[in-house]
Enzyme design. Structure first.
Site, PDB file in Angstrom:
ATOM      1  N   LYS A  77       0.840  -1.203   0.000  1.00 15.98           N
ATOM      2  CA  LYS A  77       0.000   0.000   0.000  1.00 15.98           C
ATOM      3  C   LYS A  77       0.877   1.255   0.000  1.00 15.98           C
ATOM      4  CE  LYS A  77      -3.648  -2.637   2.138  1.00 15.98           C
ATOM      5  NZ  LYS A  77      -4.232  -3.185   3.346  1.00 15.98           N
TER       6      LYS A  77
ATOM      7  N   GLN B 214      -4.362  -1.900   9.415  1.00 15.15           N
ATOM      8  CA  GLN B 214      -4.143  -3.213   8.795  1.00 15.15           C
ATOM      9  C   GLN B 214      -4.681  -4.328   9.691  1.00 15.15           C
ATOM     10  OE1 GLN B 214      -2.821  -3.797   5.630  1.00 15.15           O
ATOM     11  NE2 GLN B 214      -3.599  -5.840   6.076  1.00 15.15           N
TER      12      GLN B 214
ATOM     13  N   ASP C  23     -11.164   2.122   3.895  1.00 14.54           N
ATOM     14  CA  ASP C  23     -11.495   0.711   3.656  1.00 14.54           C
ATOM     15  C   ASP C  23     -13.013   0.508   3.551  1.00 14.54           C
ATOM     16  OD1 ASP C  23      -9.333  -1.021   3.330  1.00 14.54           O
ATOM     17  OD2 ASP C  23      -8.895  -1.098   5.477  1.00 14.54           O
TER      18      ASP C  23
END
Ligand code: NDP
Length: 278
Positions: A50, A94, A117
């Protein structure tokens, strides 16, 4: 005859190139905060990926790496600081988090306007309504891959195998918004093979290596394999048995090089979107 391969790696590269051009042309300055707790090797690989996508596009990434002993309260304090930090546009935590931290509590405390997200209940609700700030990364990437085949989803029967909150359920919603007729399957579905065989478009997200073979596939169907399973011999395979499915499907995504790169590309889109929301 073999299926046509839908090249997610190439499509993601194209999307990232377009995003980089946009960032440059419009002088967009945005920052993604990436929070990682502990030293899980797979999480480290994802975080590095990322960060490298951000660098490629011209997005600033700020890594916040915390030791695995970090308490839930300490993580919540960091999230709260990032929520109020005007120099941060998007926040990504994460997953998975260490067992002593409740992921749901953490996700619920990320500002919905920085939740790139799209896991926060507010954003999940918006996906349901069809009026979203952020697209859910994996399901949106799947739609782009289907689009690459030239398939008009209107009236098509789409079968989604898996009903997780991050893939199966939002996937079904996005397909519904595209006017598909959608069936969601899960571990309690009876006659799974027969249901899957009715699909014009089959999206598989079960987390079971190579479970879906040619017998589950209608000839000519579009097959999207979300699965990522690491075998004992080190190979990465999907939830679809590619070798046999490839003989029956019309289009198929490979693993690796299918859905994974598209998930990352959508995340980058969301970070740029977040800039305009905060
Ligand atoms: P989950 O484990 O959260 O969900 C799996 C789903 O599959 C559940 O709904 C479960 O049903 C269903 N299922 C399990 N076994 C069967 C079975 N035998 N028959 C029918 N349904 C079954 O997984 P995720 O949704 O998080 O992920 C799925 C896969 O996608 C994994 O391989 C994961 O690594 C991968 N993934 C890939 C991403 C990418 O970017 N490429 C992103 C996210 C995930 P039930 O609800 O009844 O238990």
């Amino acid at each position: 005859m073999s299926a046509k391969i839908i090249d997610g790696k190439a499509l993601a590269a194209r999307i990232k190139h377009e995003l980089a051009e946009k960032v440059k042309a419009e002088g967009i300055k945005c920052t993604l905060a990436v929070v990682i707790v502990g030293d899980d090797p797979a999480s480290r690989v994802y975080v590095n990926g990322k960060k490298s996508d951000c660098a490629e596009i011209g997005i600033e990434s700020r890594e916040l790496a915390l030791p695995k002993e970090t308490t839930q309260d300490e993580l919540l304090k960091l999230i709260n600081d990032l929520n109020h930090d005007d120099s941060v546009d998007g926040i990504l935590v994460q997953l998975p988090l260490p067992k002593h931290i409740n992921e749901e509590v953490i996700i619920n405390n990320i500002s919905p306007l920085k939740d790139v997200d799209a896991f926060h209940p507010t954003n999940v609700g918006k996906i349901m309504i069809g009026n979203y700030n952020f697209l859910p990364c994996t399901p949106a990437g799947v739609l782009d891959l289907i689009d690459e085949t030239g398939t008009d989803l209107t009236g098509k029967h789409c079968v989604v195998v898996g009903r997780s909150n991050i893939v199966g359920k939002p996937q079904a919603m996005l397909l519904l918004h595209k006017n598909a007729t959608v069936t969601i399957c899960h571990s309690k579905t009876t006659n799974l093979k027969e249901v899957c065989r009715q699909a014009d478009v089959l999206v598989v997200a079960v987390g079971r290596a190579e479970m879906i073979d040619a017998e589950y596939i209608k000839p000519g169907a579009v097959v999207i394999d979300v699965g990522m399973n690491r075998l004992e011999d080190g190979r990465l395979v999907g939830d679809v048995d590619f070798a046999s499915a490839n003989e029956v499907a019309g289009y198929i995504t490979p693993v690796p090089g299918g859905v994974g790169p598209m998930t990352r590309a959508t995340l980058m889109r969301n970070v740029i979107k977040a800039k305009n929301l905060n």
